[in-house]
Design a protein around this motif. Structure first.
Motif, PDB file in Angstrom:
ATOM      1  N   LEU A  30       0.823  -1.215   0.000  1.00 55.50           N
ATOM      2  CA  LEU A  30       0.000   0.000   0.000  1.00 55.50           C
ATOM      3  C   LEU A  30       0.855   1.263   0.000  1.00 55.50           C
ATOM      4  N   ILE A  31       2.065   1.178   0.566  1.00 60.29           N
ATOM      5  CA  ILE A  31       2.960   2.328   0.579  1.00 60.29           C
ATOM      6  C   ILE A  31       4.188   2.085  -0.314  1.00 60.29           C
ATOM      7  N   PHE A  45       2.867  -6.377  15.410  1.00 57.88           N
ATOM      8  CA  PHE A  45       4.055  -5.641  15.000  1.00 57.88           C
ATOM      9  C   PHE A  45       4.012  -4.267  15.661  1.00 57.88           C
ATOM     10  N   THR A  46       5.120  -3.887  16.290  1.00 58.66           N
ATOM     11  CA  THR A  46       5.202  -2.571  16.935  1.00 58.66           C
ATOM     12  C   THR A  46       6.156  -1.615  16.226  1.00 58.66           C
ATOM     13  N   ARG A  47       7.053  -2.160  15.407  1.00 59.66           N
ATOM     14  CA  ARG A  47       7.954  -1.332  14.604  1.00 59.66           C
ATOM     15  C   ARG A  47       8.322  -2.073  13.332  1.00 59.66           C
ATOM     16  N   LEU A  48       8.560  -1.320  12.268  1.00 56.36           N
ATOM     17  CA  LEU A  48       9.094  -1.853  11.017  1.00 56.36           C
ATOM     18  C   LEU A  48      10.271  -0.967  10.628  1.00 56.36           C
ATOM     19  N   LEU A  49      11.472  -1.457  10.877  1.00 54.56           N
ATOM     20  CA  LEU A  49      12.674  -0.646  10.736  1.00 54.56           C
ATOM     21  C   LEU A  49      13.293  -0.830   9.357  1.00 54.56           C
ATOM     22  N   ASP A  50      13.407   0.263   8.634  1.00 57.31           N
ATOM     23  CA  ASP A  50      14.025   0.252   7.314  1.00 57.31           C
ATOM     24  C   ASP A  50      15.476  -0.217   7.449  1.00 57.31           C
ATOM     25  N   ARG A  51      15.859  -1.211   6.672  1.00 55.24           N
ATOM     26  CA  ARG A  51      17.204  -1.779   6.794  1.00 55.24           C
ATOM     27  C   ARG A  51      18.289  -0.771   6.439  1.00 55.24           C
ATOM     28  N   LYS A  52      18.000   0.158   5.542  1.00 57.74           N
ATOM     29  CA  LYS A  52      19.029   1.099   5.098  1.00 57.74           C
ATOM     30  C   LYS A  52      19.121   2.327   5.998  1.00 57.74           C
ATOM     31  N   THR A  53      17.970   2.845   6.432  1.00 61.94           N
ATOM     32  CA  THR A  53      17.967   4.107   7.175  1.00 61.94           C
ATOM     33  C   THR A  53      17.713   3.938   8.664  1.00 61.94           C
ATOM     34  N   PRO A  58       4.452   3.816  11.706  1.00 55.51           N
ATOM     35  CA  PRO A  58       3.508   4.945  11.808  1.00 55.51           C
ATOM     36  C   PRO A  58       3.023   5.436  10.451  1.00 55.51           C
ATOM     37  N   GLU A  59       3.910   5.474   9.475  1.00 59.53           N
ATOM     38  CA  GLU A  59       3.504   5.894   8.129  1.00 59.53           C
ATOM     39  C   GLU A  59       2.474   4.932   7.551  1.00 59.53           C
ATOM     40  N   LEU A  60       2.728   3.627   7.710  1.00 63.35           N
ATOM     41  CA  LEU A  60       1.807   2.630   7.173  1.00 63.35           C
ATOM     42  C   LEU A  60       0.442   2.721   7.841  1.00 63.35           C
ATOM     43  N   LEU A  61       0.423   2.830   9.176  1.00 62.50           N
ATOM     44  CA  LEU A  61      -0.846   2.888   9.893  1.00 62.50           C
ATOM     45  C   LEU A  61      -1.608   4.171   9.541  1.00 62.50           C
ATOM     46  N   SER A  62      -0.906   5.283   9.450  1.00 62.30           N
ATOM     47  CA  SER A  62      -1.561   6.536   9.071  1.00 62.30           C
ATOM     48  C   SER A  62      -2.152   6.448   7.673  1.00 62.30           C
ATOM     49  N   TYR A  63      -1.414   5.821   6.774  1.00 61.22           N
ATOM     50  CA  TYR A  63      -1.925   5.673   5.414  1.00 61.22           C
ATOM     51  C   TYR A  63      -3.202   4.850   5.415  1.00 61.22           C
ATOM     52  N   ILE A  64      -3.220   3.759   6.191  1.00 66.01           N
ATOM     53  CA  ILE A  64      -4.412   2.903   6.245  1.00 66.01           C
ATOM     54  C   ILE A  64      -5.602   3.671   6.802  1.00 66.01           C
ATOM     55  N   VAL A  65      -5.389   4.395   7.895  1.00 63.79           N
ATOM     56  CA  VAL A  65      -6.488   5.142   8.513  1.00 63.79           C
ATOM     57  C   VAL A  65      -6.974   6.255   7.595  1.00 63.79           C
ATOM     58  N   PRO A  69      -5.422   1.578  16.038  1.00 64.23           N
ATOM     59  CA  PRO A  69      -4.486   2.046  14.996  1.00 64.23           C
ATOM     60  C   PRO A  69      -3.089   2.374  15.492  1.00 64.23           C
ATOM     61  N   TYR A  70      -2.579   1.646  16.465  1.00 66.83           N
ATOM     62  CA  TYR A  70      -1.247   1.947  16.994  1.00 66.83           C
ATOM     63  C   TYR A  70      -0.259   0.809  16.784  1.00 66.83           C
ATOM     64  N   SER A  71      -0.727  -0.310  16.224  1.00 64.30           N
ATOM     65  CA  SER A  71       0.165  -1.429  15.918  1.00 64.30           C
ATOM     66  C   SER A  71      -0.456  -2.203  14.767  1.00 64.30           C
ATOM     67  N   LEU A  72       0.301  -3.164  14.243  1.00 70.17           N
ATOM     68  CA  LEU A  72      -0.197  -3.991  13.145  1.00 70.17           C
ATOM     69  C   LEU A  72      -0.410  -5.405  13.682  1.00 70.17           C
TER      70      LEU A  72
END
Length: 468
Positions: free
Chosen positions: A183-184, A204-212, A218-225, A261-264
């Motif tokens: 979705l994102i 899921f409480t965090r999804l950490l970008d491997r590079k950054t 939070p971005e994913l959950l906000s997009y869904i809402v 809307p605070y976790s997946l």
């Protein structure tokens, strides 16, 4: 280059053909010298075994392949045992799901009363299987997919303490990510997830970008809402009919995210948080069992039988030459040689773990492991499903921290139920069996628990141990 020997326990499973295909796709990343299927149901396994003979003969040069019901033949000289057994077979799954409906309770194969009944069969079967494997292959990795995985993990923790090469895993959390990250415009392999819970009951409480290192949850959950209505319409449009189980599940799952809307969450959380809704999906006459028999089981075995009758795949509509040729040039994903297959996630996730082990890559993977401070405000003995780094000698768990009161209450209740059930099985205790069923959030009444247990005892017969 080392070539590995693998046994697939539960060779007659409808998931095994996906595994066979994936092993062909990954032969450069995970080179094999021998694959064996093992099952106690020779007739069922033969359907898959005959298919495997055709596929490996045409697409895996030099591989030794066989299928057997003999333990010594199956387990001697192996590096990995991939376990996906179903104790009692599909016939008893039918009772697991339908008996609870007689008493107004959810019938589900891993959650509620049905999951407990399945656990009573699975624990002794899994304990015996591990003993058999260890007799012939003391150093092999045993990677277990057999359900109900949380109950099995609690039992194997007690029976095989210190066995670091015995791992219980599940594909549902990765599948949740596969559904939502597109979705994102992202994909699962780009992240290091932080997850906690019991099997089929986590977040899921965090999804950490491997590079950054950025947390994109939070971005994913906000997009869904923010885009709930359009996503809801998209998910609803994927439903092909009243028996499209997973499409319907993820439509409900989407609403669960909007409500919390605070976790997946894991999709199986629906059974515990929305029991009335999930109860209404099926009836005493028709459950998920019936869908699987008429759907996946029928389709997979028909496919296997057609290929076996042809005796070859090349030059037919089943030809995989181009697909395998494309996959054999392995990609390097973040420095680790891996291939993320596009077939069933069940097989793909299991082999991703294997690749991390053989490459000593310490890739993040979700496995069941004893808490021991991962979540310090939960029972230290709880078999958490949590993120671990998978290496050649160990799986190293990552700390999560204290969990909120809502999740803590849910998990402590469920763990008490699962712990009591394993106590009951190992001690042959009728009292603890009743306590486990009564404790379960989806049963919750001792009178109902007694009736359900009595019916399960009658239906399972010798497949259940004696309780007194």
């Amino acid at each position: 280059m080392k070539r590995y020997s693998v046994v697939i326990c539960g060779g007659g499973s409808t998931y095994t053909p996906d595994m066979i295909e994936l092993l062909c796709l990954l032969q450069d990343s995970f080179p094999l010298r021998k694959v064996t299927l093992y099952d106690i149901d020779a007739d069922r396994q033969a359907i898959v075994g005959r298919f495997g003979e055709v596929m490996f003969r045409e697409y895996y040069e030099g591989l030794e392949f066989s299928y057997t019901t003999d333990k010594a033949e199956a387990f001697e000289d192996i590096d990995f045992a991939l376990v996906q057994i179903r104790a009692g077979g599909m016939g008893l799954r039918n009772f697991d799901e339908k008996i609870p409906y007689r008493y107004g309770r959810i019938g589900q194969e891993t959650c509620g009363a049905g999951g407990l009944a399945y656990g009573v069969r699975s624990v002794p079967a899994m304990i015996q299987l591990v003993k058999d494997i260890r007799q012939y292959a003391p150093d092999a990795w045993i990677i277990n997919y057999a359900n109900p995985a949380a109950i099995v993990a609690e039992a194997t923790k007690r029976m095989f303490p210190g066995d670091k090469r015995l791992v219980n895993i599940c594909d549902m959390p990765p599948d949740v990510l596969n559904h939502y990250l597109p979705l994102i415009g992202r994909k699962r392999s780009e992240f290091r997830p932080v997850y906690f819970g019991l099997n089929h009951y986590g977040w899921f409480t965090r999804l950490l970008d491997r590079k950054t290192g950025e947390d994109v949850l939070p971005e994913l959950l906000s997009y869904i809402v923010d885009n709930y209505e359009s996503i809801h319409a998209e998910f609803k449009g994927r439903i092909r009919g009243p028996e499209d189980h997973w499409a319907i599940t993820f439509l409900d799952h989407l609403e669960m995210i909007r409500d919390f809307p605070y976790s997946l969450p894991n999709s199986y959380n629906l059974y515990y948080l929305y029991p009335d809704r999930t109860y209404a999906h099926y009836t005493p006459e028709h459950t998920r069992y019936d869908e699987v028999i008429a759907g996946r089981e029928h389709d997979v075995f028909t496919w296997c039988n057609e290929i076996s009758a042809l005796g070859h795949m090349k030059g037919t509509k089943y030809d995989l030459t181009d697909k395998i040729a494309a996959k054999r040039s392995s990609i390097r994903d973040l420095g680790v040689e891996t291939v993320y297959a596009d077939n069933d996630v069940h097989a793909a996730y299991l082999v991703e773990l294997v690749l991390s082990i053989v490459n000593n890559a310490y890739e993040p993977t979700l496995v069941m492991t004893e808490n021991n401070g991962i979540c310090p405000n939960l029972d230290p003995g709880m078999m958490l499903e949590a993120t671990c780094l998978a290496g050649a000698q160990e799986l190293m768990p990552l700390a999560v921290g204290e969990v909120p009161a809502f999740e803590k209450g849910l998990l402590e209740n469920q763990y008490a139920c699962e712990k009591l059930l394993v106590d009951a099985i190992l001690e042959h205790s009728d009292l603890k069996l009743l306590q486990a069923f009564t404790e379960n959030r989806l049963v919750g009444d001792a009178d109902v628990a007694k009736k359900i247990i009595a019916d399960f005892k009658a239906a399972n017969g010798n497949e259940w141990p004696e309780f007194c």
